[in-house]
Design an enzyme around this catalytic site. Sequence first.
Site, PDB file in Angstrom:
ATOM      1  CG  MET A   1      -2.018  -0.995   1.170  1.00 17.59           C
ATOM      2  SD  MET A   1      -3.117  -0.759  -0.196  1.00 17.59           S
ATOM      3  CE  MET A   1      -3.755   0.853   0.129  1.00 17.59           C
ATOM      4  CG  ASP A 126      -3.764  -4.297   0.784  1.00 15.05           C
ATOM      5  OD1 ASP A 126      -3.693  -3.887  -0.384  1.00 15.05           O
ATOM      6  OD2 ASP A 126      -2.813  -4.264   1.587  1.00 15.05           O
ATOM      7  CB  ILE A 127      -4.862  -9.714  -2.440  1.00 14.87           C
ATOM      8  CG1 ILE A 127      -6.301  -9.913  -1.915  1.00 14.87           C
ATOM      9  CG2 ILE A 127      -4.191 -11.053  -2.681  1.00 14.87           C
ATOM     10  CD1 ILE A 127      -6.422 -10.648  -0.609  1.00 14.87           C
ATOM     11  CD  GLU A 128      -0.764  -4.005  -2.026  1.00 14.23           C
ATOM     12  OE1 GLU A 128       0.390  -3.746  -2.410  1.00 14.23           O
ATOM     13  OE2 GLU A 128      -1.349  -3.322  -1.160  1.00 14.23           O
ATOM     14  CD  GLN A 129      -1.065 -13.039  -1.559  1.00 23.36           C
ATOM     15  OE1 GLN A 129      -1.039 -14.213  -1.900  1.00 23.36           O
ATOM     16  NE2 GLN A 129      -1.807 -12.610  -0.544  1.00 23.36           N
TER      17      GLN A 129
END
Length: 372
Positions: A1, A126-129
């Site tokens: 983030m 909020d994953i962001e993988q």
Amino acid sequence: MGLCGAECTLLGVLIFIGASVCLGQCPCSDPALCQPIKDTRDFEVYVFYVKGKDWKNYDWAYVTTVALFAPYDPDLMCFAHSKGARFVLAGGVSLKDIVDSEKRSAWIAQQVKLAKTQYMDGINLDIEQPVFPNTPEYYALTALVKETTEAFHREIPGSQVTFDVPWSPNCIDLRCYNYTGIADLCDFLFVMSYDIQSQIWTECIAGANAAFNQTITGYEQFINISIDPKKLVMGVPWYGYDYVCLNLTKDNRCKLDKKPFRGAECSDAVGSQVPYYTIMKQVNNSLSGRLWDDVQKAPLYNYKDTKGNIHQVWYDDPESISLKVAYIKKLGLRGIGMWNGDLLDYSNDPIARQQTADMWKALLPQDLRQNL
């Protein structure tokens, strides 16, 4: 983030601790404040809360949602509800752990229970993988969004489920998600229109954290894949990047060391993230003072550290943010938000107070500012 570091590493532990201290009895002086927020305002202002008590000094005339990326604070919940703002969980989970449908259902049930116990109004996923198309993780992620939204909407009337996406749908940082499907399945996407230098595919040169043209192009790309603009909230950074220059040319090109990231040879990971309050204390005493790049529509400055190294700092301020905000209405977007609400100077210093007020004010299109 963005600026988070160890605080987000500990997020799961902190939220669990927060849940253990909330015993189910309404902690607010007025029990009505423990009721979920059901009204939705026309313009969303989404705030990520990370630490401390600066939330007391947010401009609550603007705020519609606060996402909890810190230990649970019942006082913040009560206060947000008193201002008609939603207070939502941060939801992070390893995709490998939710490919199994039973494990996925158990995780969702745990999040719903936690939100209800803490009188919260939804969840920010909020994953962001990295995810590749047509893999088990690709389908599991879409299913996670669908099932999470259904569960929250069913169990908490008026609740909000949102999903964080990179600045463009074009597999940024190898995040090749089912963006159209996910947008349809949740309330809206929070578009992280920052860290645009996370993958530098050209020269290893310092650049803007949220360059104007790339930011607007990203929204056009989301819309061009049939995502409703009202499902998109523009994210802006209240932080910048400090880069050590291997060489600084007369035209302010700062040559960077190489640091690969997810396929790109160079990235902003070679720099360090700097809060806006630090930038404001440093810029006027820098070598260059505030400069403006008219191509990227962003401010920057150069300074020398105690070891004699030349640094270049790129950031966003009210001028650069206002330029992007003007496109929210042109594109028909749902609103705006920032990472994060605790990166301004909320002290009583008169100069800092004005700088902070200007950053909040810059979030709204001109016509909405006049109505507040």
